[in-house]
Design a protein around this motif. Structure first.
Motif, PDB file in Angstrom:
ATOM      1  N   PRO A  55      41.572  44.973  30.168  1.00 33.08           N
ATOM      2  CA  PRO A  55      42.428  44.748  30.844  1.00 33.08           C
ATOM      3  C   PRO A  55      43.950  43.585  29.562  1.00 33.08           C
ATOM      4  CG  PRO A  55      41.743  44.747  32.272  1.00 33.08           C
ATOM      5  CD  PRO A  55      40.500  44.652  31.411  1.00 33.08           C
ATOM      6  N   LEU A  56      44.474  43.879  28.919  1.00 38.67           N
ATOM      7  CA  LEU A  56      45.611  43.189  28.211  1.00 38.67           C
ATOM      8  C   LEU A  56      46.372  42.228  29.063  1.00 38.67           C
ATOM      9  CD1 LEU A  56      45.922  45.579  24.606  1.00 38.67           C
ATOM     10  CD2 LEU A  56      44.192  43.928  25.729  1.00 38.67           C
ATOM     11  N   ARG A  57      45.644  41.550  29.975  1.00 41.23           N
ATOM     12  CA  ARG A  57      46.698  40.595  30.291  1.00 41.23           C
ATOM     13  C   ARG A  57      48.037  39.773  29.723  1.00 41.23           C
ATOM     14  NH1 ARG A  57      42.118  41.127  33.781  1.00 41.23           N
ATOM     15  NH2 ARG A  57      42.610  41.732  35.638  1.00 41.23           N
ATOM     16  N   ASP A  58      47.304  39.216  28.513  1.00 44.63           N
ATOM     17  CA  ASP A  58      47.492  38.576  27.475  1.00 44.63           C
ATOM     18  C   ASP A  58      47.726  39.455  26.192  1.00 44.63           C
ATOM     19  OD1 ASP A  58      47.509  36.221  29.109  1.00 44.63           O
ATOM     20  OD2 ASP A  58      45.211  36.112  28.931  1.00 44.63           O
ATOM     21  N   GLY A  59      48.262  40.295  25.996  1.00 46.41           N
ATOM     22  CA  GLY A  59      48.439  40.943  25.019  1.00 46.41           C
ATOM     23  C   GLY A  59      47.089  41.196  24.101  1.00 46.41           C
ATOM     24  N   ILE A  60      47.068  41.518  22.740  1.00 50.66           N
ATOM     25  CA  ILE A  60      46.226  42.191  21.861  1.00 50.66           C
ATOM     26  C   ILE A  60      45.623  41.144  21.375  1.00 50.66           C
ATOM     27  CG2 ILE A  60      45.959  43.277  19.662  1.00 50.66           C
ATOM     28  CD1 ILE A  60      47.017  46.172  20.953  1.00 50.66           C
ATOM     29  N   THR A  82      39.687  40.395  17.245  1.00 53.41           N
ATOM     30  CA  THR A  82      39.732  41.555  17.373  1.00 53.41           C
ATOM     31  C   THR A  82      39.890  42.493  18.696  1.00 53.41           C
ATOM     32  OG1 THR A  82      38.531  40.013  19.546  1.00 53.41           O
ATOM     33  CG2 THR A  82      37.326  39.952  16.854  1.00 53.41           C
ATOM     34  N   PHE A  83      41.088  41.996  18.403  1.00 53.26           N
ATOM     35  CA  PHE A  83      41.289  42.948  19.980  1.00 53.26           C
ATOM     36  C   PHE A  83      41.139  42.739  21.477  1.00 53.26           C
ATOM     37  CE2 PHE A  83      42.880  47.477  21.373  1.00 53.26           C
ATOM     38  CZ  PHE A  83      43.897  47.563  20.799  1.00 53.26           C
ATOM     39  N   ILE A  84      40.003  43.027  21.096  1.00 48.36           N
ATOM     40  CA  ILE A  84      39.894  42.614  22.695  1.00 48.36           C
ATOM     41  C   ILE A  84      39.339  41.185  22.527  1.00 48.36           C
ATOM     42  CG2 ILE A  84      39.589  44.924  23.963  1.00 48.36           C
ATOM     43  CD1 ILE A  84      36.499  44.145  23.355  1.00 48.36           C
ATOM     44  N   GLY A  85      39.330  40.345  24.055  1.00 45.87           N
ATOM     45  CA  GLY A  85      38.334  39.084  24.189  1.00 45.87           C
ATOM     46  C   GLY A  85      37.549  38.829  23.095  1.00 45.87           C
ATOM     47  N   SER A  86      36.844  37.835  23.162  1.00 48.36           N
ATOM     48  CA  SER A  86      35.760  37.439  22.649  1.00 48.36           C
ATOM     49  C   SER A  86      34.646  37.613  24.506  1.00 48.36           C
ATOM     50  CB  SER A  86      36.078  35.978  22.364  1.00 48.36           C
ATOM     51  OG  SER A  86      35.911  35.265  23.055  1.00 48.36           O
ATOM     52  N   GLY A  87      35.095  37.934  24.825  1.00 54.41           N
ATOM     53  CA  GLY A  87      34.442  38.126  26.132  1.00 54.41           C
ATOM     54  C   GLY A  87      34.133  39.189  26.297  1.00 54.41           C
ATOM     55  N   LYS A  88      34.852  40.407  26.062  1.00 56.97           N
ATOM     56  CA  LYS A  88      34.649  41.494  26.699  1.00 56.97           C
ATOM     57  C   LYS A  88      33.807  42.006  24.638  1.00 56.97           C
ATOM     58  CE  LYS A  88      35.917  43.810  28.630  1.00 56.97           C
ATOM     59  NZ  LYS A  88      36.109  43.736  30.338  1.00 56.97           N
ATOM     60  N   VAL A  89      34.364  41.075  23.530  1.00 56.43           N
ATOM     61  CA  VAL A  89      32.957  41.769  22.682  1.00 56.43           C
ATOM     62  C   VAL A  89      32.057  41.720  22.975  1.00 56.43           C
ATOM     63  CG1 VAL A  89      32.780  41.225  20.087  1.00 56.43           C
ATOM     64  CG2 VAL A  89      35.056  41.105  21.024  1.00 56.43           C
ATOM     65  N   TYR A  90      31.346  40.044  24.058  1.00 57.07           N
ATOM     66  CA  TYR A  90      30.458  40.027  24.249  1.00 57.07           C
ATOM     67  C   TYR A  90      30.135  41.662  24.815  1.00 57.07           C
ATOM     68  CZ  TYR A  90      25.971  37.280  25.898  1.00 57.07           C
ATOM     69  OH  TYR A  90      24.789  37.756  25.688  1.00 57.07           O
ATOM     70  N   GLU A  91      30.490  41.885  26.240  1.00 54.65           N
ATOM     71  CA  GLU A  91      30.204  42.696  26.593  1.00 54.65           C
ATOM     72  C   GLU A  91      29.566  44.273  26.057  1.00 54.65           C
ATOM     73  OE1 GLU A  91      32.061  44.992  30.842  1.00 54.65           O
ATOM     74  OE2 GLU A  91      32.900  43.126  30.246  1.00 54.65           O
ATOM     75  N   ALA A 127      23.117  52.402  20.662  1.00 57.46           N
ATOM     76  CA  ALA A 127      24.209  52.495  20.203  1.00 57.46           C
ATOM     77  C   ALA A 127      23.907  52.370  18.504  1.00 57.46           C
ATOM     78  CB  ALA A 127      25.822  52.964  21.047  1.00 57.46           C
ATOM     79  N   ASN A 128      24.722  53.555  18.361  1.00 62.08           N
ATOM     80  CA  ASN A 128      25.412  53.008  16.600  1.00 62.08           C
ATOM     81  C   ASN A 128      26.873  52.834  16.350  1.00 62.08           C
ATOM     82  OD1 ASN A 128      25.118  56.127  15.876  1.00 62.08           O
ATOM     83  ND2 ASN A 128      23.409  55.862  15.128  1.00 62.08           N
ATOM     84  N   ALA A 129      27.517  53.134  17.168  1.00 62.03           N
ATOM     85  CA  ALA A 129      28.778  53.094  16.628  1.00 62.03           C
ATOM     86  C   ALA A 129      29.370  52.522  18.246  1.00 62.03           C
ATOM     87  CB  ALA A 129      28.591  55.004  15.709  1.00 62.03           C
ATOM     88  N   VAL A 130      30.816  51.803  17.306  1.00 65.27           N
ATOM     89  CA  VAL A 130      31.222  52.077  18.718  1.00 65.27           C
ATOM     90  C   VAL A 130      33.149  52.475  18.238  1.00 65.27           C
ATOM     91  CG1 VAL A 130      33.013  50.057  19.992  1.00 65.27           C
ATOM     92  CG2 VAL A 130      30.295  50.061  19.536  1.00 65.27           C
ATOM     93  N   ILE A 131      34.039  53.339  18.862  1.00 66.49           N
ATOM     94  CA  ILE A 131      35.112  53.794  18.746  1.00 66.49           C
ATOM     95  C   ILE A 131      35.965  53.103  20.204  1.00 66.49           C
ATOM     96  CG2 ILE A 131      36.336  55.677  18.730  1.00 66.49           C
ATOM     97  CD1 ILE A 131      33.677  57.832  18.321  1.00 66.49           C
ATOM     98  N   PHE A 132      37.080  52.809  18.957  1.00 69.41           N
ATOM     99  CA  PHE A 132      38.696  52.010  19.733  1.00 69.41           C
ATOM    100  C   PHE A 132      39.658  53.078  19.761  1.00 69.41           C
ATOM    101  CE2 PHE A 132      36.235  48.010  19.107  1.00 69.41           C
ATOM    102  CZ  PHE A 132      36.221  47.005  19.921  1.00 69.41           C
ATOM    103  N   ASP A 133      39.890  52.992  21.361  1.00 70.23           N
ATOM    104  CA  ASP A 133      40.827  54.357  21.155  1.00 70.23           C
ATOM    105  C   ASP A 133      41.951  53.704  20.861  1.00 70.23           C
ATOM    106  OD1 ASP A 133      41.461  56.653  23.222  1.00 70.23           O
ATOM    107  OD2 ASP A 133      42.781  55.514  24.125  1.00 70.23           O
ATOM    108  N   ASP A 134      42.157  52.818  20.310  1.00 70.11           N
ATOM    109  CA  ASP A 134      43.575  52.107  19.857  1.00 70.11           C
ATOM    110  C   ASP A 134      43.713  52.241  18.307  1.00 70.11           C
ATOM    111  OD1 ASP A 134      45.645  52.065  21.874  1.00 70.11           O
ATOM    112  OD2 ASP A 134      44.136  51.458  23.114  1.00 70.11           O
TER     113      ASP A 134
END
Length: 463
Positions: free
Chosen positions: A75-80, A84-93, A103-110
């Motif tokens: 959820p982007l409650r505080d914006g992009i 990292t586009f997403i917050g540091s906590g979500k990056v850790y997740e 996994a050997n790759a991550v794909i962002f929808d934006d």
């Protein structure tokens, strides 16, 4: 589709340029964002929920030959987040999910900025790409014609150009001695950028030649000016299946996104005898990379020059109205938004037979008719042929309204002109005398104009 392979033309986080990976499906994690209610509309002005967009991203990944190991939504409650586009906590997740699933790759929808992409690769330890790069990779796999391959390569290089990093600066080429040769010289980064600029210039020149050839081909078709109909729609709506049903063109049909990219044109004779040209075009999608729209403008010229558009919609998709709006917005970008259009709700054979069901064919057709008007919406099944005869009758009626009756007298020596008239329209009556043939024919306005021009060039012949 052939053998599966991993993403080609991926960014090496160390080198900062595209490299070709080894064969074999990659394991990927998908990351999407849930925007606030006031920020849920895309650039197309269409609202897509995060789960719908992620589901579409999963289908794109399957088309590219990837194995989806998991998805995460933020959820982007505080914006992009600028870094990292997403917050540091979500990056850790995301990193934990990458480790757990191997996994050997991550794909962002934006779309990610070059800096965000580099920061995420450094934090996650795996390759990171965005939706645009995934679509570009699919196009690279699917392109068959020379024009398609050139267009895709141009789009890929224009996407890559701002994403070159400064990792190569330590490989500066030093001067070999003597005045004017001392100093850091040209860095590898500058070499890469120069080579990309040169390749882009070369591709644009070659595409210009391809566009000129396409233009000549269109001019040749206009000499036998059949009315033209272009099939447009969201990817996987069933355009190619409808093309095969109408023309037996043998176009590739797969239940995957972007199954076909190169346009195909075939002749169809309508019930009233009017011949038309039907062209299958590349499908559209939400968040279509602007590089592709620019690169494929010559291919999409078929849409701009068509007399009528058939907007094919997958009636089984729960958000078909949103997909319809995406296509309409792309048509506006292509300066084809005002073209006469018939809306075709496809795949009715997959809908429930109960007419009172929420997504029954009757209710969907009524809903679409309220938006476009009676007589502008048709329900079909391109797979079974249901409703196709009614669609052809509607096209026949449309073009008949734009046809006119002509009367002319041709010399007996004008056999080729008479044969052309028979091919281009419907000859209603022929009357022969000792020196001439009197012809009455129902033809399109284009044919009537060309015929008058030919007759005007021969004073002894009169309309």
């Amino acid at each position: 589709m052939g053998r599966q392979r991993d993403l080609t033309d991926s960014i090496d986080p160390k080198a900062g340029y595209y490299y070709t990976s080894q064969p074999g499906p990659e394991r990927v994690v998908l990351v999407g964002v849930e925007r606030s209610r006031s920020d849920t509309r895309t650039a197309n002005g269409v609202q897509f929920l995060a789960e719908d967009s992620l589901e579409e991203l999963a289908r794109l990944s399957d088309t590219a030959g990837l194995t989806v190991m998991g998805t995460i939504s933020q959820p982007l409650r505080d914006g992009i987040h600028p870094a990292t586009f997403i917050g540091s906590g979500k990056v850790y997740e995301v990193k934990e999910l990458v480790i757990d699933t191997k996994a050997n790759a991550v794909i962002f929808d934006d779309d990610l900025s070059p800096a965000q992409q580099r920061n995420l690769e450094k934090a996650l330890g795996v390759k990171v790409i965005d939706r645009s790069q995934l679509i570009l990779d699919i196009f690279a796999q699917r392109a068959q014609s020379l024009a398609g391959k050139l267009q895709v390569e141009l789009a890929q290089l224009e996407y890559l150009q701002p994403r070159l990093t400064r990792q190569w600066s330590h490989l500066s080429r030093l001067g070999g001695g003597g005045v004017g040769t001392r100093g850091p010289g040209e860095t590898q980064l500058e070499v890469d950028r120069r080579r990309i600029r040169e390749r882009i210039s070369t591709l644009k020149r070659r595409l210009h030649d391809v566009e000129r050839t396409r233009s000549l081909q269109r001019q040749e078709r206009e000499r036998v000016p059949f009315p033209t109909v272009a099939l447009v729609g969201y990817t996987n709506a069933g355009k190619s299946t409808l093309m095969n049903t109408l023309t037996r063109a043998g176009v590739l049909v797969e239940d995957k996104l972007f199954a076909t990219l190169d346009p195909t044109s075939r002749r169809v004779d309508l019930p009233g005898g009017q011949p038309i040209l039907v062209t299958d075009t590349v499908g559209f999608i939400n968040k279509l990379p602007h590089q592709l729209v620019d690169a494929f403008k010559s291919t999409l010229e078929e849409v701009r020059t068509a007399d009528v558009l058939l907007h094919v919609i997958d009636a089984t998709h729960p958000r078909w109205e949103d997909q319809q709006h995406v296509v309409e917005q792309v048509l506006v970008e292509l300066a084809a938004g005002e073209k006469p259009t018939l809306t075709v709700l496809n795949k009715l054979d997959r809908l429930p037979a109960d007419e009172d069901a929420e997504n029954s064919p009757r209710l969907l057709l009524h809903q679409a008719a309220n938006s476009h008007g009676e007589g502008q919406v048709f329900g079909i099944s391109a797979r079974t042929g249901e409703g196709v005869p009614q669609l052809l009758l509607a096209l026949d009626h449309y073009f008949e309204q734009s046809r006119e009756m002509i009367h002319c007298e041709l010399p007996l020596s004008a056999g080729q002109l008479l044969a052309w008239l028979r091919r281009s329209g419907k000859v209603v009556e022929e009357a022969y005398s000792e020196t001439a043939v009197s012809v009455t024919a129902l033809v399109s306005k284009k044919v009537a104009g060309q015929l008058r021009k030919r007759l005007a060039e021969t004073p002894s012949e009169a309309v």
